[in-house]
Every structure is written in structure tokens, then in C-alpha cells.
Design an enzyme around this catalytic site. Structure first.
Site, PDB file in Angstrom:
ATOM      1  N   HIS A 266       7.093 -11.682  18.408  1.00 61.67           N
ATOM      2  CA  HIS A 266       7.891 -12.880  18.673  1.00 61.67           C
ATOM      3  C   HIS A 266       8.188 -13.627  17.374  1.00 61.67           C
ATOM      4  O   HIS A 266       9.247 -14.235  17.229  1.00 61.67           O
ATOM      5  CB  HIS A 266       7.130 -13.778  19.638  1.00 61.67           C
ATOM      6  CG  HIS A 266       7.778 -15.089  19.947  1.00 61.67           C
ATOM      7  ND1 HIS A 266       9.129 -15.228  20.166  1.00 61.67           N
ATOM      8  CD2 HIS A 266       7.249 -16.337  20.089  1.00 61.67           C
ATOM      9  CE1 HIS A 266       9.405 -16.496  20.421  1.00 61.67           C
ATOM     10  NE2 HIS A 266       8.289 -17.189  20.373  1.00 61.67           N
TER      11      HIS A 266
ATOM     12  N   HIS B 221       4.068 -18.020  30.243  1.00 60.73           N
ATOM     13  CA  HIS B 221       4.467 -16.765  29.600  1.00 60.73           C
ATOM     14  C   HIS B 221       3.539 -16.360  28.469  1.00 60.73           C
ATOM     15  O   HIS B 221       2.771 -17.157  27.948  1.00 60.73           O
ATOM     16  CB  HIS B 221       5.926 -16.813  29.133  1.00 60.73           C
ATOM     17  CG  HIS B 221       6.175 -17.694  27.942  1.00 60.73           C
ATOM     18  ND1 HIS B 221       6.470 -19.029  28.051  1.00 60.73           N
ATOM     19  CD2 HIS B 221       6.209 -17.420  26.612  1.00 60.73           C
ATOM     20  CE1 HIS B 221       6.657 -19.539  26.852  1.00 60.73           C
ATOM     21  NE2 HIS B 221       6.493 -18.581  25.939  1.00 60.73           N
TER      22      HIS B 221
ATOM     23  N   ALA C  82      15.843  -7.883  51.881  1.00 57.92           N
ATOM     24  CA  ALA C  82      16.184  -9.025  51.027  1.00 57.92           C
ATOM     25  C   ALA C  82      15.739  -8.686  49.622  1.00 57.92           C
ATOM     26  O   ALA C  82      14.659  -8.118  49.419  1.00 57.92           O
ATOM     27  CB  ALA C  82      15.467 -10.279  51.501  1.00 57.92           C
ATOM     28  N   TRP C  83      16.602  -8.994  48.635  1.00 62.03           N
ATOM     29  CA  TRP C  83      16.207  -8.842  47.235  1.00 62.03           C
ATOM     30  C   TRP C  83      17.117  -9.687  46.364  1.00 62.03           C
ATOM     31  O   TRP C  83      18.208 -10.078  46.770  1.00 62.03           O
ATOM     32  CB  TRP C  83      16.121  -7.377  46.792  1.00 62.03           C
ATOM     33  CG  TRP C  83      17.310  -6.466  47.053  1.00 62.03           C
ATOM     34  CD1 TRP C  83      18.434  -6.763  47.748  1.00 62.03           C
ATOM     35  CD2 TRP C  83      17.424  -5.099  46.627  1.00 62.03           C
ATOM     36  NE1 TRP C  83      19.264  -5.679  47.787  1.00 62.03           N
ATOM     37  CE2 TRP C  83      18.684  -4.639  47.111  1.00 62.03           C
ATOM     38  CE3 TRP C  83      16.641  -4.229  45.900  1.00 62.03           C
ATOM     39  CZ2 TRP C  83      19.136  -3.336  46.874  1.00 62.03           C
ATOM     40  CZ3 TRP C  83      17.108  -2.942  45.666  1.00 62.03           C
ATOM     41  CH2 TRP C  83      18.342  -2.500  46.154  1.00 62.03           C
ATOM     42  N   ASN C  84      16.625 -10.016  45.160  1.00 59.09           N
ATOM     43  CA  ASN C  84      17.345 -10.886  44.231  1.00 59.09           C
ATOM     44  C   ASN C  84      17.456 -10.212  42.875  1.00 59.09           C
ATOM     45  O   ASN C  84      16.710  -9.273  42.587  1.00 59.09           O
ATOM     46  CB  ASN C  84      16.573 -12.194  44.021  1.00 59.09           C
ATOM     47  CG  ASN C  84      16.299 -12.929  45.322  1.00 59.09           C
ATOM     48  OD1 ASN C  84      17.177 -13.036  46.169  1.00 59.09           O
ATOM     49  ND2 ASN C  84      15.086 -13.423  45.473  1.00 59.09           N
TER      50      ASN C  84
ATOM     51  N   ASP D 134       3.145 -14.645  24.659  1.00 61.91           N
ATOM     52  CA  ASP D 134       3.817 -14.459  23.356  1.00 61.91           C
ATOM     53  C   ASP D 134       3.192 -13.241  22.661  1.00 61.91           C
ATOM     54  O   ASP D 134       1.980 -13.215  22.403  1.00 61.91           O
ATOM     55  CB  ASP D 134       3.579 -15.660  22.429  1.00 61.91           C
ATOM     56  CG  ASP D 134       4.383 -16.898  22.799  1.00 61.91           C
ATOM     57  OD1 ASP D 134       5.220 -16.844  23.708  1.00 61.91           O
ATOM     58  OD2 ASP D 134       4.154 -17.937  22.144  1.00 61.91           O
TER      59      ASP D 134
ATOM     60  N   HIS E 273       2.214 -20.029  16.385  1.00 64.55           N
ATOM     61  CA  HIS E 273       3.109 -18.869  16.330  1.00 64.55           C
ATOM     62  C   HIS E 273       2.951 -18.146  14.990  1.00 64.55           C
ATOM     63  O   HIS E 273       2.631 -16.967  14.927  1.00 64.55           O
ATOM     64  CB  HIS E 273       4.572 -19.304  16.516  1.00 64.55           C
ATOM     65  CG  HIS E 273       4.903 -19.740  17.904  1.00 64.55           C
ATOM     66  ND1 HIS E 273       4.686 -21.017  18.364  1.00 64.55           N
ATOM     67  CD2 HIS E 273       5.435 -19.070  18.946  1.00 64.55           C
ATOM     68  CE1 HIS E 273       5.070 -21.106  19.627  1.00 64.55           C
ATOM     69  NE2 HIS E 273       5.528 -19.930  20.009  1.00 64.55           N
TER      70      HIS E 273
ATOM     71  N   HIS F 151      10.716 -16.036  27.192  1.00 66.83           N
ATOM     72  CA  HIS F 151       9.811 -17.169  26.943  1.00 66.83           C
ATOM     73  C   HIS F 151      10.137 -18.307  27.903  1.00 66.83           C
ATOM     74  O   HIS F 151      10.551 -19.389  27.489  1.00 66.83           O
ATOM     75  CB  HIS F 151       9.883 -17.586  25.469  1.00 66.83           C
ATOM     76  CG  HIS F 151       9.443 -16.474  24.570  1.00 66.83           C
ATOM     77  ND1 HIS F 151       8.182 -16.426  24.006  1.00 66.83           N
ATOM     78  CD2 HIS F 151      10.071 -15.328  24.206  1.00 66.83           C
ATOM     79  CE1 HIS F 151       8.069 -15.292  23.310  1.00 66.83           C
ATOM     80  NE2 HIS F 151       9.204 -14.611  23.417  1.00 66.83           N
TER      81      HIS F 151
HETATM   82  C1  23J Z   1      11.113 -20.048  19.615  1.00 65.29           C
HETATM   83  C2  23J Z   1      11.107 -20.947  18.574  1.00 65.29           C
HETATM   84  C3  23J Z   1      10.145 -21.915  18.528  1.00 65.29           C
HETATM   85  C4  23J Z   1       9.185 -21.980  19.515  1.00 65.29           C
HETATM   86  C5  23J Z   1       9.168 -21.048  20.576  1.00 65.29           C
HETATM   87  C6  23J Z   1      10.146 -20.107  20.612  1.00 65.29           C
HETATM   88  C7  23J Z   1       8.138 -21.101  21.645  1.00 65.29           C
HETATM   89  O1  23J Z   1       7.423 -22.043  21.811  1.00 65.29           O
HETATM   90  C8  23J Z   1       7.888 -19.927  22.516  1.00 65.29           C
HETATM   91  O2  23J Z   1       8.095 -19.992  23.734  1.00 65.29           O
HETATM   92  O3  23J Z   1       7.395 -18.923  22.002  1.00 65.29           O
HETATM   93  S1  23J Z   1       7.973 -23.239  19.447  1.00 65.29           S
HETATM   94 MN    MN Z   2       6.785 -18.110  23.842  1.00 63.81          MN
END
Ligand code: 23J
Ligand code: MN
Length: 263
Positions: free
Chosen positions: A83, A77, A64-66, A79, A212, A73
Site C-alpha cells: 500500500h 480494512h 438475489a445477488w448484487n 493495509d 503507513h 481501503h
Molecule cells: C492513502 C493515503 C493516505 C492514507 C491512507 C490511504 C489510509 O489511511 C488508508 O486507508 O490506508 S492515511
Molecule cells: Mn488503508
């Protein structure tokens, strides 16, 4: 204690259960909540798809595999610096180039669960972090700082998790001066239980999305949609957060784990 003794003891204590492994990841599948950006800000990440290749049948009699369709994101997850536009020039700023030593580090857990329940737009400030340090001890260079809000309890429902109304999303997160302060302290990253590392209202901050914009500008990392931070002590746990080694990846779904003393 020597590093040899420490690793030997850690191994023994993992086997005995004196050191517990806590799963900080949420479920990853088609129902996982995903970020919904306002249309003027660009394209959204696609719905997660899990497609069967075979399941002990004519497409593969013994196995079995997918295969998956999934944005970097999505769900719990990591970052990476590249990003964000502010981190785009870091050579070691993608999932395949970050030094692996940076994937394992002590964690500071700031409990904002009561504030976030009372006010879904709660913003943690630098003063709030300093008050937490006065009680629990200083944040040290190289450590993670994560915001406990118990928001993960909403992750069964995208509506509850995003908490959008006509004014946009309402979810807790860090202020600009909070992020400036933890960068100054040398934090390796900032983590949250919400859809992204920033507050729901963070598009209106200056700069917008400070967790971010500022963290990645400083070559630091993010962890989003963490679960079960309520199982961690304020200090004294270590987290393991290693993204998939996606070539030129800006992030990846991650099975974030914490090691903590039993009890
Ligand atoms: C892209 C643009 C804005 C945001 C985000 C991604 C994330 O929160 C993310 O998952 O890095 S706020
Ligand atoms: Mn993110």
C-alpha cells in the site's frame, strides 16, 4: 498441551460459547465513512455502491445477488505492505501473497479511550506503550497492537468520524516513536478504530503517516476502522484478519474477528 488437543478444545469451546467470537468490523455500505485526503495529496477513494443484479425477479427468478463498487481501503480494512511506497518491493506484500499464517495472531489492546475523548488529537507515544506493558505485560514478536479509542461509536456519521475542521482532521493515533517501538518489538501490525491507521494530524509528522510509512517499510500490516475493541481484554484474545485475495491488492475490506475467553 499438544496442538491436536488445543484445536479439539478450541472447537468444543467455540460450540459451547466458552470461547466467544467478537465482530470487530463496522457496517459496509454507501454510508460507510471514507477517507478525505487534502486535494494536494491526490485522488480519493470512491463512494461505495451496491447494485442489485436480481432479487427473485425477471433478472433472476430464484436468486438475489448484487455487484459492488468499492475501494480496497473502505470501511474496516486491512493495509498490506505494498500500500505504501516504502513497502513496494516486498514480494509477499500484497493481499494475494501474504502468508496466511500471518492472518491469525494474538492481540494487545491499548486502551486510550479516556485520553481520546478528552483530546481528539491524542497521540500515543512509545512511553505510553511501555507504561501499558509495565501494567499488562510485554508485547511479543508476531502479535498485533491495536489502539482502543471508542472512536468506532462515531462511525454512523462521516462528519463525526472524520472530525474535520479548517485545520484538517482531528482523530487519535500513534506517534512516530510509538510505531518505531512496536516494530522493534516485532509487532506484525498496528490497528486503529479511526478512518486510517494514522492519527488525523499525521500528515505533519516526520515521516508523514508513520503507521503507513514505517510499518509497511518493515513488511508489517495495518487494520483501520476497527469496531468494538472495548469488548476485548488487554491481552488474551486472538484476531483473525484475512483480506480478500485480490490479485496485487494493496488492502481489502475485512471482516476482522477476535476469539476471546467468555466473560
Ligand atoms: C492513502 C493515503 C493516505 C492514507 C491512507 C490511504 C489510509 O489511511 C488508508 O486507508 O490506508 S492515511
Ligand atoms: Mn488503508
Amino acid at each position: 498441551m499438544s496442538a491436536v488437543d488445543t484445536i479439539n478444545n478450541l472447537g468444543a469451546m467455540l460450540l459451547s460459547g466458552d470461547v466467544e467470537v467478537v465482530d470487530l468490523a463496522g457496517p459496509l455500505g454507501p454510508e460507510t465513512p471514507l477517507l478525505k485526503l487534502p486535494p494536494d495529496l491526490g485522488t480519493n477513494t470512491p463512494t461505495i455502491e451496491i447494485h442489485k443484479i436480481s432479487q427473485y425477479d425477471e433478472n433472476g427468478p430464484w436468486w438475489a445477488w448484487n455487484w459492488l463498487k468499492i475501494g480496497e481501503h473502505s470501511g474496516t480494512h486491512f493495509d498490506a505492505p505494498q500500500h505504501w511506497i516504502t513497502g513496494k518491493d516486498y514480494k509477499d506484500g500484497t493481499t494475494d501473497t501474504i502468508p496466511p499464517q500471518n492472518f491469525v495472531a494474538p492481540v494487545n489492546v491499548i486502551d486510550c479511550s479516556k485520553e481520546s475523548e478528552a483530546n481528539n488529537d491524542f497521540v500515543l507515544t512509545a512511553d505510553g506503550v511501555r507504561a501499558w506493558e509495565a501494567k499488562h505485560g510485554a508485547i511479543k514478536s508476531g502479535e498485533w497492537v491495536v489502539m482502543r479509542t471508542d472512536w468506532y461509536k462515531r462511525n454512523h456519521s462521516e462528519d463525526a468520524f472524520l472530525n474535520m475542521d479548517e485545520n484538517g482532521p482531528h482523530s487519535p493515533g500513534p506517534s512516530v516513536d510509538c510505531i518505531e517501538y512496536i516494530i522493534e518489538k516485532g509487532a506484525i501490525g498496528w490497528g486503529s478504530e479511526t478512518i486510517g491507521t494514522d492519527a488525523g494530524s499525521a500528515a505533519t509528522f516526520d515521516p508523514p503517516f508513520p503507521a503507513h510509512n514505517l510499518m509497511h517499510k518493515a513488511d508489517r500490516y495495518g487494520l483501520a476502522s476497527l469496531s468494538h475493541l472495548d469488548k476485548l481484554p488487554p491481552k488474551g484474545a486472538v484476531i483473525i484478519a484475512a483480506p480478500l485475495k485480490i490479485v496485487n491488492g494493496t488492502g481489502s475490506p475485512t471482516r476482522v474477528l477476535a476469539l476471546k475467553p467468555k466473560g
